[in-house]
Every structure is written in structure tokens, then in C-alpha cells.
Design a protein around this motif. Structure first.
Motif, PDB file in Angstrom:
ATOM      1  N   GLN A   1       0.812  -1.220   0.000  1.00  0.00           N
ATOM      2  CA  GLN A   1       0.000   0.000   0.000  1.00  0.00           C
ATOM      3  C   GLN A   1       0.849   1.274   0.000  1.00  0.00           C
ATOM      4  N   ASP A   2       2.142   1.122   0.034  1.00  0.00           N
ATOM      5  CA  ASP A   2       3.004   2.300  -0.085  1.00  0.00           C
ATOM      6  C   ASP A   2       2.853   2.861  -1.504  1.00  0.00           C
TER       7      ASP A   2
ATOM      8  N   ALA B   1      12.292  -4.244  -0.467  1.00  0.00           N
ATOM      9  CA  ALA B   1      10.886  -4.457  -0.102  1.00  0.00           C
ATOM     10  C   ALA B   1      10.284  -5.663  -0.818  1.00  0.00           C
ATOM     11  N   ASN B   2      10.593  -5.829  -2.101  1.00  0.00           N
ATOM     12  CA  ASN B   2      10.063  -6.998  -2.820  1.00  0.00           C
ATOM     13  C   ASN B   2      10.605  -8.300  -2.231  1.00  0.00           C
TER      14      ASN B   2
ATOM     15  N   THR C   1       8.527   3.593   3.221  1.00  0.00           N
ATOM     16  CA  THR C   1       7.582   3.780   4.322  1.00  0.00           C
ATOM     17  C   THR C   1       6.867   2.467   4.623  1.00  0.00           C
ATOM     18  N   GLY C   2       6.471   1.782   3.555  1.00  0.00           N
ATOM     19  CA  GLY C   2       5.775   0.505   3.725  1.00  0.00           C
ATOM     20  C   GLY C   2       6.673  -0.553   4.336  1.00  0.00           C
TER      21      GLY C   2
ATOM     22  N   ASN D   1       4.779   4.313  -3.354  1.00  0.00           N
ATOM     23  CA  ASN D   1       5.951   4.070  -4.202  1.00  0.00           C
ATOM     24  C   ASN D   1       6.075   2.619  -4.660  1.00  0.00           C
ATOM     25  N   PHE D   2       5.192   1.760  -4.188  1.00  0.00           N
ATOM     26  CA  PHE D   2       5.371   0.328  -4.481  1.00  0.00           C
ATOM     27  C   PHE D   2       5.233   0.029  -5.977  1.00  0.00           C
ATOM     28  N   ASN D   3       4.289   0.666  -6.619  1.00  0.00           N
ATOM     29  CA  ASN D   3       4.111   0.533  -8.075  1.00  0.00           C
ATOM     30  C   ASN D   3       4.014  -0.935  -8.492  1.00  0.00           C
ATOM     31  N   ASN D   4       3.233  -1.687  -7.741  1.00  0.00           N
ATOM     32  CA  ASN D   4       3.022  -3.105  -8.022  1.00  0.00           C
ATOM     33  C   ASN D   4       4.336  -3.900  -8.036  1.00  0.00           C
TER      34      ASN D   4
END
Ligand SMILES: CC(=O)SCCNC(=O)CCNC(=O)[C@H](O)C(C)(C)COP(=O)(O)OP(=O)(O)OC[C@H]1O[C@@H](n2cnc3c(N)ncnc32)[C@H](O)[C@@H]1OP(=O)(O)O
Ligand SMILES: N[C@@H](CCO)C(=O)O
Length: 379
Positions: free
Chosen positions: A201-202, A282-283, A218-219, A204-207
């Protein structure tokens, strides 16, 4: 299939430095395959002539391959157990630690290049712990290790060790499963989902395709905060921080809610989040968390006892008494279902789950006597 290790360990000068091996394409339990998988690994000590002194140490969720010091003096995460003269004496044993597939410490993961030269990102497939074990077995083949003297780990590392003992019974003589049960429970999956959602849901995640822009820091930091609370006991947080305010901050006197100062525990969790963001992708966090969600030694193998009856290893099971994520009851369930009479060794510490990292010295004696005593030395 040709398996190549780009820098097979030849001398102890390479102890504790990262090496890489290409282990080919990996067919995945959940479907599809991952081509040209690379595994990053570190080693300590020397493999003996009949390759009977090899020990595999599996890292936990955000751990790296750096179990102990070596050529570099950087502290390792299980130094209390591994090193010259330690419980797992690297003068006698050849120790290896492998970064899990999906990770960000050198093995193929979402930030690695896919065949089209771009990062895998959103296209990275679900790789279960069992899939990773298959990849690791290929690396063992390449190194000439037919059977491990022992495989061990804590938390996700323990789940990986257990999966090794059940998937490849003839290749594991001894197996230590610390601070983890035979499968991820509903609650563990629930905590994990909250963490992966925090990242997803961040903005910046952009899927998952964020490598050419800002990362979803942040996420990821929020995911770490959620996780870290489960890694520590309520008592530890209370004893350490109580209701104290962070110095120079006033949690109760803000005129505007958004300007409220922090309690110490909030500042501590902020710090834990920031610290992880500096060293983790993050991924990869999502990929490995979902791999751990998949942990179920029973999958496709029948009820627990039947599934575990495949294993022929000698087992060492341990838990932290204050663990509120992987409850000691789950270690007891595992021990009772394992073949033979397997006791549960208890780490007595108020810290909670992370005790398998910070207090492992408590078990060194029992683990050493069970798995690494002098008479096992075969140089
Ligand atoms: C680069 C790599 O390869 S890292 C790979 C190795 N890591 C792993 O294997 C993962 C496993 N390790 C871990 O999870 C952790 O390191 C553990 C569990 C072993 C220890 O956790 P730590 O975070 O070191 O311990 P602890 O809970 O005592 O936290 C200490 C930190 O909190 C900070 N802190 C304490 N109180 C506060 C507060 N009120 N506000 C802000 N920060 C605070 C300390 O200053 C300290 O910061 P630092 O780590 O930057 O020096
Ligand atoms: N603190 C550990 C706990 C996971 O079990 C880690 O980050 O890997």
C-alpha cells in the motif's frame, strides 16, 4: 544441467566472504519456473576428504549469509555458535550458509535481472521454502556434499532446516529446528499479511516495479515495525521502555495531534524500521515472507506424523520460553510428532522470539553435545 560455482571455496582465506553459484532453472511448486538461479553463500573451514564434516546454517527472514566473521571482521549473526573453537568449530567443520532464493543478499530475487535484462520486480514468482531447498541441494551437489553432518537454523532458518530433513532424508544426518513449528499457523500468516500489505500500500510500491524510482521505504519500515513487535515480548518492551517519553519529546502535550511527541517504544520501532530499510529490498521482504507463509512440512505428505516419518535425521528442537510468535507449544507439537523421543530445549529469556539470535549461547552446550562433540571430528 550444468551447475557451476563461480568461486568454489579453496582456502580458508575466503572464510566469511560471499561466493556465487549458478544452479540452473528451478521448477516451482506453485507453477512456472525461475530460470538461471544464482545462490549466494559463505563458507567457513575446510571440507574434509570424504565431505562428511559439512554443516548448513540457514538464516532467518532478514538474515544474510554472514553467520560469523571471516576474511572481513564484520560481526556475524550467530557468532556465539560458529567459529574457530566455538560450538560449531570451524577448525573441524565446514560451515556453509546460503541466501534464500528471493532474498537480497546475493541470491536470485526480485531485484535481480530477469532474462530480458530488467529487474524481476512484479514478475518474480512465488518460491516456496521447499523450492529453495531444491536449489540448495544443487549447490550441495556442486560442492561435493552428498550428506550434511547437520542442518540447522532458527525461525525461518529452522523451517528451511526441517524442510531439508523431510525433502532429502538421506542427505541430513542431524537437524536442529529452533524457534519454529512444523507449519505456519493462521496467526503467523495473519501477521505476515499485515506486513506485506503495508509494503503493497506504499504509494511508491508501483506493483513491485519501483527499481527506477523511489523505493517503498515507508511501507517496508511499517512492515518491520509490525514484525518487530512480534519478535519481542510484552515484558521486554515494558521493562525496556515502559511508558517513558522519548527524550526531548512530549507524547501528551501536543496542541495538534500530528505533532505529538513519541513514547520511547515508538521511537525504538521507528529506528528498527529505518534500520531495515537501509539493508533490505521491499520486494524481497514480500517474497520471503510469502515463502514463510507457505511453510507446511505436511503439504502433499499426509498428516504431521506421517510427513515427518520420512525424516531419518537425529533432531534437536528448541524454543524461547517467551516467544509469542512461534509459541513453544508448536515446538512441542513438532517434537512429539517426530520419530523417536525428541526433547524440546528451552531458551529461558524474557526477550521473546529474537532470543534465538540473542540468547543462543544458552543452547550451545546441549547442541554441541548432541551434534558437534569431539568424536564427530573427521578430518
Ligand atoms: C548488513 C547485514 O548483513 S545484516 C544481517 C544480519 N541481520 C540478521 O541476520 C537479522 C537478524 N538480526 C536481528 O534481527 C537483530 O540484529 C537482533 C535481533 C539480533 C538484535 O536486534 P537489535 O536491533 O540490534 O537490538 P535491540 O533491540 O537492542 O535494538 C538496538 C537498537 O535500537 C536502538 N534504540 C534503543 N532504544 C531506542 C529508542 N528509544 N529510540 C530509538 N532507537 C532506540 C539502539 O540505539 C540500537 O540501535 P543500533 O542497532 O542502530 O545500534
Ligand atoms: N529478527 C529476525 C527475526 C526473524 O525470525 C530477523 O529479522 O530475521
Amino acid at each position: 544441467m550444468t551447475i557451476t560455482a563461480t568461486s568454489l571455496p579453496t582456502s580458508e582465506e575466503q572464510d566469511g566472504t560471499v561466493k556465487y553459484a549458478r544452479v540452473g532453472s528451478l521448477e516451482l511448486e506453485a507453477g512456472g519456473f525461475l530460470p538461471d538461479v544464482v545462490l549466494a553463500y559463505e563458507t567457513w573451514g575446510k571440507l574434509n576428504a570424504d565431505a562428511s564434516n559439512a554443516v548448513l546454517v540457514e538464516h532467518a527472514l532478514t538474515g544474510s549469509t554472514h553467520v560469523a566473521r571471516g576474511a572481513s571482521d564484520e560481526e556475524g549473526w550467530w557468532e556465539q555458535l560458529v567459529g574457530p573453537g566455538a560450538t560449531i568449530d570451524t577448525n573441524r567443520f565446514f560451515v556453509i550458509s546460503i541466501n534464500i532464493v528471493g532474498g537480497c543478499y546475493g541470491s536470485t530475487g526480485p531485484s535481480s535481472q530477469a532474462p530480458d535484462g530488467k529487474p524481476w520486480g512484479s514478475r518474480f514468482p512465488l518460491v516456496t521454502l521447499r523450492d529453495s531447498t531444491v536449489a540448495e541441494a544443487r549447490l550441495a551437489d556442486a560442492l561435493g556434499i552428498r550428506q550434511w553432518h547437520a542442518v540447522l537454523g532458527g525461525s525461518m532458518g529452522g523451517a528451511r532446516a526441517l524442510e531439508w530433513a523431510v525433502t532429502f532424508p538421506n542427505r541430513v544426518e542431524r537437524c536442529a529446528v529452533i524457534s519454529v513449528g512444523a507449519y505456519s499457523t493462521a496467526e503467523q500468516i495473519a501477521f505476515a499479511q499485515a506486513q506485506t500489505l503495508a509494503i503493497r500500500q506504499d504509494p511508491n510500491f508501483n506493483n513491485g516495479d519501483y527499481y527506477h524510482g523511489p523505493a517503498p521505504e515507508t511501507g517496508l519500515a511499517l512492515a518491520r515495525r509490525i514484525a518487530h513487535i512480534t519478535y519481542r515480548s510484552a515484558l521486554e518492551l515494558d521493562l525496556r521502555f515502559g511508558r517513558e517519553a522519548q527524550p526531548q519529546e512530549k507524547p501528551l502535550t501536543a496542541a495538534v495531534l500530528g505533532e505529538r511527541g513519541r513514547y520511547q517504544v515508538e521511537s525504538y520501532l521507528d529506528h528498527q524500521g529505518t534500520k531495515l530499510v537501509r539493508r533490505f529490498d521491499a520486494n524481497s521482504y514480500i517474497a520471503i515472507t510469502e515463502a514463510l507463509m507457505s511453510h507446511d512440512v505436511r503439504r502433499g505428505r499426509g498428516p504431521l506424523k506421517e510427513a515427518l516419518s520420512r525424516a531419518t535425521a537425529q533432531f534437536f528442537v528448541a524454543a524461547v520460553n517467551s516467544d509469542r510468535l512461534y509459541f513453544p507449544a508448536q515446538s512441542h507439537e513438532l517434537a512429539e510428532a517426530l520419530p523417536g523421543d525428541v526433547p524440546v530445549h528451552i531458551i529461558e529469556a524474557p526477550i521473546g522470539h529474537d532470543g534465538f539470535l540473542t540468547e543462543i549461547g544458552q543452547l550451545a552446550g546441549q547442541l554441541g553435545a548432541a551434534f558437534f562433540a569431539e568424536d564427530f571430528s573427521r578430518s
